[in-house]
Design a protein around this motif. Structure first.
Motif, PDB file in Angstrom:
ATOM      1  N   UNK A 123       0.804  -1.110  -0.046  1.00 35.71           N
ATOM      2  CA  UNK A 123       0.006   0.072   0.068  1.00 35.71           C
ATOM      3  C   UNK A 123       0.849   1.156  -0.045  1.00 35.71           C
ATOM      4  N   UNK A 124       2.122   1.190   0.752  1.00 37.47           N
ATOM      5  CA  UNK A 124       2.985   2.005   0.759  1.00 37.47           C
ATOM      6  C   UNK A 124       4.296   1.761   1.456  1.00 37.47           C
ATOM      7  N   UNK A 125       5.384   2.115   1.098  1.00 34.68           N
ATOM      8  CA  UNK A 125       6.809   1.709   1.675  1.00 34.68           C
ATOM      9  C   UNK A 125       7.641   2.984   1.670  1.00 34.68           C
ATOM     10  N   UNK A 126       8.708   2.827   2.636  1.00 28.72           N
ATOM     11  CA  UNK A 126       9.668   3.710   2.648  1.00 28.72           C
ATOM     12  C   UNK A 126      10.911   3.230   3.704  1.00 28.72           C
ATOM     13  N   UNK A 127      11.727   4.210   3.842  1.00 33.81           N
ATOM     14  CA  UNK A 127      12.760   4.062   4.826  1.00 33.81           C
ATOM     15  C   UNK A 127      12.634   4.957   5.783  1.00 33.81           C
ATOM     16  N   UNK A 128      13.503   4.707   6.928  1.00 29.90           N
ATOM     17  CA  UNK A 128      13.480   5.595   8.166  1.00 29.90           C
ATOM     18  C   UNK A 128      14.927   5.103   8.601  1.00 29.90           C
ATOM     19  N   UNK A 129      15.729   6.375   9.303  1.00 29.86           N
ATOM     20  CA  UNK A 129      16.835   6.044  10.100  1.00 29.86           C
ATOM     21  C   UNK A 129      16.655   5.062  11.114  1.00 29.86           C
ATOM     22  N   UNK A 130      17.466   3.976  11.506  1.00 29.64           N
ATOM     23  CA  UNK A 130      17.338   3.329  12.664  1.00 29.64           C
ATOM     24  C   UNK A 130      18.723   3.598  13.680  1.00 29.64           C
ATOM     25  N   UNK A 131      18.189   3.746  14.928  1.00 29.88           N
ATOM     26  CA  UNK A 131      19.026   4.270  15.923  1.00 29.88           C
ATOM     27  C   UNK A 131      19.477   3.185  16.767  1.00 29.88           C
ATOM     28  N   UNK A 132      20.886   3.033  16.968  1.00 31.29           N
ATOM     29  CA  UNK A 132      21.827   4.222  16.767  1.00 31.29           C
ATOM     30  C   UNK A 132      22.468   4.412  15.433  1.00 31.29           C
ATOM     31  N   UNK A 133      22.411   3.155  14.658  1.00 31.83           N
ATOM     32  CA  UNK A 133      22.903   3.039  13.298  1.00 31.83           C
ATOM     33  C   UNK A 133      22.208   2.278  12.542  1.00 31.83           C
ATOM     34  N   UNK A 134      22.433   2.829  10.949  1.00 27.99           N
ATOM     35  CA  UNK A 134      21.719   1.939  10.200  1.00 27.99           C
ATOM     36  C   UNK A 134      20.339   2.443   9.627  1.00 27.99           C
ATOM     37  N   UNK A 135      19.450   1.818   9.149  1.00 32.59           N
ATOM     38  CA  UNK A 135      18.220   2.112   8.315  1.00 32.59           C
ATOM     39  C   UNK A 135      17.108   0.869   8.564  1.00 32.59           C
ATOM     40  N   UNK A 136      15.937   1.353   8.454  1.00 32.43           N
ATOM     41  CA  UNK A 136      14.989   0.600   8.378  1.00 32.43           C
ATOM     42  C   UNK A 136      14.322   0.829   7.033  1.00 32.43           C
ATOM     43  N   UNK A 137      14.004  -0.234   6.432  1.00 37.35           N
ATOM     44  CA  UNK A 137      13.093  -0.272   5.036  1.00 37.35           C
ATOM     45  C   UNK A 137      11.625  -0.962   5.688  1.00 37.35           C
ATOM     46  N   UNK A 138      10.612  -0.136   5.261  1.00 35.34           N
ATOM     47  CA  UNK A 138       9.291  -0.707   5.694  1.00 35.34           C
ATOM     48  C   UNK A 138       8.314  -0.757   4.460  1.00 35.34           C
ATOM     49  N   UNK A 139       7.357  -1.636   4.608  1.00 37.58           N
ATOM     50  CA  UNK A 139       6.091  -1.710   3.758  1.00 37.58           C
ATOM     51  C   UNK A 139       4.873  -2.163   4.387  1.00 37.58           C
ATOM     52  N   UNK A 140       3.987  -1.756   3.958  1.00 43.85           N
ATOM     53  CA  UNK A 140       2.603  -1.983   4.588  1.00 43.85           C
ATOM     54  C   UNK A 140       1.830  -2.726   3.301  1.00 43.85           C
ATOM     55  N   UNK A 141       1.302  -3.834   3.777  1.00 42.88           N
ATOM     56  CA  UNK A 141       0.445  -4.481   2.710  1.00 42.88           C
ATOM     57  C   UNK A 141      -0.764  -4.971   3.240  1.00 42.88           C
ATOM     58  N   UNK A 142      -1.846  -4.797   2.481  1.00 42.15           N
ATOM     59  CA  UNK A 142      -3.160  -5.238   2.784  1.00 42.15           C
ATOM     60  C   UNK A 142      -3.377  -6.787   2.940  1.00 42.15           C
ATOM     61  N   UNK A 143      -4.166  -7.145   4.132  1.00 41.42           N
ATOM     62  CA  UNK A 143      -4.537  -8.376   4.446  1.00 41.42           C
ATOM     63  C   UNK A 143      -6.071  -8.379   4.736  1.00 41.42           C
ATOM     64  N   UNK A 144      -6.732  -9.551   4.301  1.00 41.04           N
ATOM     65  CA  UNK A 144      -8.044  -9.302   4.533  1.00 41.04           C
ATOM     66  C   UNK A 144      -8.307 -10.488   5.933  1.00 41.04           C
TER      67      UNK A 144
END
Length: 145
Positions: A123-144
Motif C-alpha cells: 500500500x505504501x513503503x519507505x525508509x527511516x533512520x535506525x538508531x543508533x546506526x543503520x536504516x529500516x526499510x518498511x512496507x505495509x501490505x493489505x490483508x483481509x
C-alpha cells in the motif's frame, strides 16, 4: 528471537537474523509461519504477499546493507483494525539507502526488480533512520481477515 505481542487487534513479531542468504531465507519462512498463526495460511494471498515482501527486503538487507559483525532484524505487525501488515527490515548500513521510488529495470536483467515488486505489492513503503546506526526499510501490505 523475541516473542511478539498479541492483542485481538494488534499482533507483532520481531527477530534478528544473520546477515546471510540463509538468514534471509529463515526470515521469510518465519514470516509465513507467523502469518499462519495469525489466521492466514501459507497459500493465502496475505501470506504470499508478506512472504514476497519479506524475501525482497531481507535479500536487499543482506546484499546491500550488510555490515560485518551486524545482523539484520525483521518486525511484523498485523493490525486487524486497519487490515494492514507492516513489515520492517533493519540493517546497520547507513550509507546505502534505497531510492525513494523503485528503479526501472531492464526486462532481461537479472536484478533490479525487488523494490519494483515491493512498490506494486505494498500500500505504501519507505525508509527511516535506525538508531543508533543503520536504516529500516518498511512496507505495509493489505490483508483481509
Amino acid at each position: 528471537m523475541t516473542p511478539g505481542t498479541t492483542t485481538p487487534e494488534l499482533r507483532s513479531f520481531a527477530a534478528q537474523f544473520a546477515s546471510s542468504p540463509r538468514g534471509a531465507q529463515l526470515a521469510r519462512r518465519l514470516a509465513v509461519r507467523r502469518m499462519e498463526e495469525w489466521g492466514h495460511p501459507p497459500e493465502s494471498d496475505a501470506s504470499c504477499t508478506v512472504a514476497l515482501v519479506v524475501a525482497e527486503l531481507a535479500a536487499n538487507a543482506v546484499q546491500h546493507g550488510r555490515v560485518p559483525g551486524h545482523d539484520f532484524s525483521l518486525r511484523l505487525t498485523l493490525d486487524a483494525a486497519t487490515g494492514l501488515t507492516r513489515i520492517e527490515v533493519a540493517d546497520a548500513a547507513t550509507t546505502k539507502r534505497p531510492p525513494t521510488a523503485p528503479p526501472s529495470s531492464h526486462p532481461e536483467g537479472e536484478s533490479g526488480r525487488g523494490l519494483l515488486l515491493v512498490d506494486v505489492l505494498a500500500v505504501r513503503w519507505g525508509t527511516e533512520p535506525r538508531r543508533p546506526v543503520g536504516k529500516t526499510v518498511w512496507a505495509e501490505v493489505a490483508v483481509s481477515s
